[in-house]
Scaffold this motif. Structure first.
Motif, mmCIF file in Angstrom:
data_model
loop_
_atom_site.group_PDB
_atom_site.id
_atom_site.type_symbol
_atom_site.label_atom_id
_atom_site.label_comp_id
_atom_site.label_asym_id
_atom_site.label_seq_id
_atom_site.Cartn_x
_atom_site.Cartn_y
_atom_site.Cartn_z
ATOM 1 N N TRP A 76 0.822 -1.212 0.000
ATOM 2 C CA TRP A 76 0.000 0.000 0.000
ATOM 3 C C TRP A 76 0.863 1.271 0.000
ATOM 4 O O TRP A 76 0.352 2.363 -0.067
ATOM 5 C CB TRP A 76 -0.955 0.010 1.194
ATOM 6 C CG TRP A 76 -0.263 -0.100 2.520
ATOM 7 C CD1 TRP A 76 0.148 0.944 3.310
ATOM 8 C CD2 TRP A 76 0.129 -1.287 3.187
ATOM 9 N NE1 TRP A 76 0.783 0.457 4.424
ATOM 10 C CE2 TRP A 76 0.776 -0.914 4.377
ATOM 11 C CE3 TRP A 76 -0.006 -2.643 2.896
ATOM 12 C CZ2 TRP A 76 1.286 -1.847 5.281
ATOM 13 C CZ3 TRP A 76 0.501 -3.560 3.809
ATOM 14 C CH2 TRP A 76 1.133 -3.169 4.978
ATOM 15 N N ILE A 77 2.197 1.106 0.053
ATOM 16 C CA ILE A 77 3.106 2.250 0.013
ATOM 17 C C ILE A 77 3.925 2.169 -1.269
ATOM 18 O O ILE A 77 4.429 1.101 -1.631
ATOM 19 C CB ILE A 77 4.066 2.246 1.233
ATOM 20 C CG1 ILE A 77 3.291 2.404 2.541
ATOM 21 C CG2 ILE A 77 5.109 3.354 1.111
ATOM 22 C CD1 ILE A 77 4.168 2.334 3.783
ATOM 23 N N ASP A 78 4.083 3.313 -1.939
ATOM 24 C CA ASP A 78 4.915 3.368 -3.140
ATOM 25 C C ASP A 78 6.374 3.119 -2.724
ATOM 26 O O ASP A 78 6.919 3.877 -1.912
ATOM 27 C CB ASP A 78 4.776 4.752 -3.786
ATOM 28 C CG ASP A 78 5.587 4.897 -5.065
ATOM 29 O OD1 ASP A 78 6.386 3.995 -5.399
ATOM 30 O OD2 ASP A 78 5.413 5.934 -5.736
ATOM 31 N N PRO A 79 6.996 2.058 -3.254
ATOM 32 C CA PRO A 79 8.378 1.730 -2.853
ATOM 33 C C PRO A 79 9.357 2.883 -3.055
ATOM 34 O O PRO A 79 10.354 2.976 -2.357
ATOM 35 C CB PRO A 79 8.750 0.543 -3.741
ATOM 36 C CG PRO A 79 7.470 0.002 -4.265
ATOM 37 C CD PRO A 79 6.470 1.118 -4.243
ATOM 38 N N LYS A 80 9.054 3.783 -3.995
ATOM 39 C CA LYS A 80 9.944 4.924 -4.241
ATOM 40 C C LYS A 80 9.961 5.891 -3.061
ATOM 41 O O LYS A 80 10.859 6.717 -2.942
ATOM 42 C CB LYS A 80 9.520 5.654 -5.520
ATOM 43 C CG LYS A 80 9.738 4.852 -6.781
ATOM 44 C CD LYS A 80 9.405 5.677 -8.027
ATOM 45 C CE LYS A 80 8.808 4.836 -9.104
ATOM 46 N NZ LYS A 80 7.364 4.704 -9.098
#
Length: 146
Positions: free
Chosen positions: A32-36
């Motif tokens: 649910w979190i953008d890895p960037k």
């Protein structure tokens, strides 16, 4: 496996390994979190002024728990994927109880079904459901080990 796990209070010299674990597990499981958006330094911010207990197997850190001691609040519980399901998290929680006592509380993002299922199977109880910066989460409490 549980007999081979040594839990010690983390030292500054452990932080590089702990940062790697924090980053890697979040990157691989927090869909649910953008890895960037993830950075190694997130560990330092997330554990500031917390008691950190590290789990060692054969002198390698395989997981850790960080606790905000005044509230007996587990802020982070991370175990490397290869060591999940082998008792590391359970040993870390038991050591946290020895250090700070019960009841313990934590927040578990609802989307984190693997972690939620772990907590439910280990007798953590849902206190309430709320909205946070990472979406819906459960505030959970652990007060009676079995």
């Amino acid at each position: 496996m549980k007999d081979n796990i040594l839990v010690l209070e983390a030292k500054q010299t452990n932080y590089e390994e702990l940062r790697d674990i924090f980053f890697t597990v979040r990157r691989d499981t927090f869909h649910w979190i953008d890895p960037k958006e993830l950075k190694l330094s997130d560990f330092d911010e997330s554990t500031k002024d917390e008691l950190i207990l590290a789990a060692f197997i054969k002198n390698k850190i395989v997981g850790f728990v960080s606790i905000w001691v005044p509230d007996k609040f587990i802020h982070n519980l991370f175990v490397l994927q290869d060591f999940q399901g082998k008792g590391v998290g359970t040993v870390l929680v038991k050591e946290a109880i020895k250090k700070v006592g019960l009841p313990l509380t934590l927040k578990c993002v609802k989307s984190n079904t693997k972690a939620f299922n772990y907590y439910k199977s280990h007798n953590w109880k849902i206190e309430k459901e709320e909205m946070g910066s990472e979406g819906l989460y459960y505030l959970m409490k652990y007060s009676n080990p079995s």
